[in-house]
Design an enzyme around this catalytic site. Structure first.
Site, PDB file in Angstrom:
ATOM      1  N   CYS A 115       1.792   8.319  -5.000  1.00 27.46           N
ATOM      2  CA  CYS A 115       1.835   8.236  -6.466  1.00 27.46           C
ATOM      3  C   CYS A 115       0.764   9.141  -7.079  1.00 27.46           C
ATOM      4  CB  CYS A 115       1.623   6.779  -6.888  1.00 27.46           C
ATOM      5  SG  CYS A 115       1.561   6.546  -8.658  1.00 27.46           S
ATOM      6  N   CYS A 140      -1.080   7.607 -10.118  1.00 26.25           N
ATOM      7  CA  CYS A 140      -2.059   6.569  -9.746  1.00 26.25           C
ATOM      8  C   CYS A 140      -3.322   7.179  -9.134  1.00 26.25           C
ATOM      9  CB  CYS A 140      -1.463   5.609  -8.715  1.00 26.25           C
ATOM     10  SG  CYS A 140       0.217   5.110  -9.038  1.00 26.25           S
ATOM     11  N   ASP A 141      -3.165   8.186  -8.279  1.00 27.76           N
ATOM     12  CA  ASP A 141      -4.276   8.598  -7.421  1.00 27.76           C
ATOM     13  C   ASP A 141      -4.771  10.039  -7.610  1.00 27.76           C
ATOM     14  OD1 ASP A 141      -4.192   6.085  -6.239  1.00 27.76           O
ATOM     15  OD2 ASP A 141      -2.686   6.705  -4.792  1.00 27.76           O
TER      16      ASP A 141
END
Ligand SMILES: Cc1cc2nc3c(=O)[nH]c(=O)nc-3n(C[C@H](O)[C@H](O)[C@H](O)COP(=O)(O)OP(=O)(O)OC[C@H]3O[C@@H](n4cnc5c(N)ncnc54)[C@H](O)[C@@H]3O)c2cc1C
Length: 323
Positions: free
Chosen positions: A141, A144-145
């Site tokens: 992701c 997200c990261d």
């Protein structure tokens, strides 16, 4: 309060799945004083508990996925929701006013409505080291990261639209992005291919695949095999993003609920499915963006729509009794 309670009750709503979508639905339904049961195949929290740090959930700064899941569970229990974890659905009878759900522990529960939130999983490469370094260098992701890899050299695996679009978006953080793809051409739209190919921060290793992930506490290097020559190289990197597809956990719904060709649950705007009294929310539905916030939003809509359905059902039954 223990997770396991009375095993053969009738509920107003059964929620299948205890990720953010299911827990949110559980919070709204039980707060509306509806008898609600959440069942979850795994530990409560779903994919959130795989997330080391959630930095994009509004109002909460830098919380671990495990902690956020714990708070959501506590809220649901406080409103009277029952939760059974580590049980999966063996059989589902969703048609008609009385729904029934048979669980892997042999018990059967009935309900007037069902909210499906079984989530999904990213397709994995399935090579040595991948499980070890998930969340410690390997991510599925970018939203997200990506931020964790600022000024680092990273790899993106895949050749479809997601891989190429996410590779471009990751150049906002990473100093260099190398796309590793197994074929000599991409399966993405022309504009996505052009944007990636013309980007100065992106380079390509075509007809290649990662064969292993290595490091100590965190990922330090990978091995990459050229599929044409067979040559294997060691490649130093702290970050690998894998975008080779997404699999919704809807195998158990085949033939019972309308799924699209990717196995995603087809829903209307209010999260209702084609079957009366059955709603769905979160990563398992047909949609483009999959985040904790979107799952929470879908779970809210599904629970409110289910509450409306249950109210109408009650009114109908009262009218039948008094007629
Ligand atoms: C490594 C990783 C990092 C991420 N980081 C972030 C982030 O930083 N920020 C963000 O917003 N999003 C992040 N995401 C995405 C986010 O976690 C998901 O979008 C979100 O969890 C989806 O919620 P959901 O409730 O729809 O499904 P899930 O979280 O997948 O939960 C599904 C639930 O259903 C249960 N279930 C499945 N099948 C059955 C069955 N047959 N019977 C009973 N129960 C069943 C599962 O056990 C689970 O409890 C990340 C995802 C991953 C994998």
């Amino acid at each position: 309060m223990p997770d396991t309670m009375n095993r053969s009750k009738h509920y107003d709503a059964i929620v299948i799945g205890a990720g953010p979508a299911g827990l949110t639905a559980g919070i709204y339904l039980s707060r509306a004083r509806l008898r609600t049961l959440i069942v979850s195949e795994g530990t409560v929290g779903g994919q959130m508990i795989l997330t080391h740090e959630i930095a994009n959930y509004p109002g909460v700064e830098n919380i671990s996925g495990y902690q956020l899941a714990g708070i959501m569970k506590k809220q649901a229990l406080a409103f009277g929701c029952e939760i059974r974890s580590n049980v999966s659905v063996r059989n589902l009878e969703p048609v008609g006013e009385m729904k029934s759900v048979t669980l892997s522990d042999g018990s059967t529960c009935t309900s007037d409505s069902i909210v499906l939130t079984p989530g999904g999983r990213s397709r994995t490469l399935g090579v040595p080291g991948e499980d070890n370094f998930k969340g410690r260098g390997i991510s599925y992701c970018a939203t997200c990261d990506g931020d964790f890899f600022t000024n680092k050299e990273i790899i993106v695996v895949g050749g479809g639209n997601s891989a190429l679009e996410e590779a471009v978006s990751l150049t906002k953080y990473a100093s260099k992005v190398t796309i590793v793809h197994q074929f000599d051409h991409f399966q993405a739209f022309e504009h996505a291919v052009e944007e990636a190919e013309n980007h100065p921060g992106i380079r390509f290793l075509m007809e290649s695949t990662i064969t292993g992930f290595y490091g100590n506490d965190n990922l330090e290097h990978v091995t990459i095999r050229n599929l044409k020559s067979g040559r294997i190289i060691n490649y130093k990197t702290n970050g690998v993003f894998i975008f080779i597809g997404y699999v919704p956990n809807t195998e158990f719904l085949k033939g019972r609920i309308e799924l699209n060709k990717w196995g995603e649950i087809v829903v209307h705007e209010d999260m209702s499915t084609g079957i009366q009294g059955v709603f769905a929310a979160g990563d398992s539905i047909a949609k483009r963006f999959r985040q904790v916030t979107t799952a929470v939003g879908d779970g809210t809509v599904a629970a409110l729509a289910a509450s409306g359905y249950l109210h109408e059902l009650k009114v109908k039954h009262k009218q039948l009794i008094s007629a």
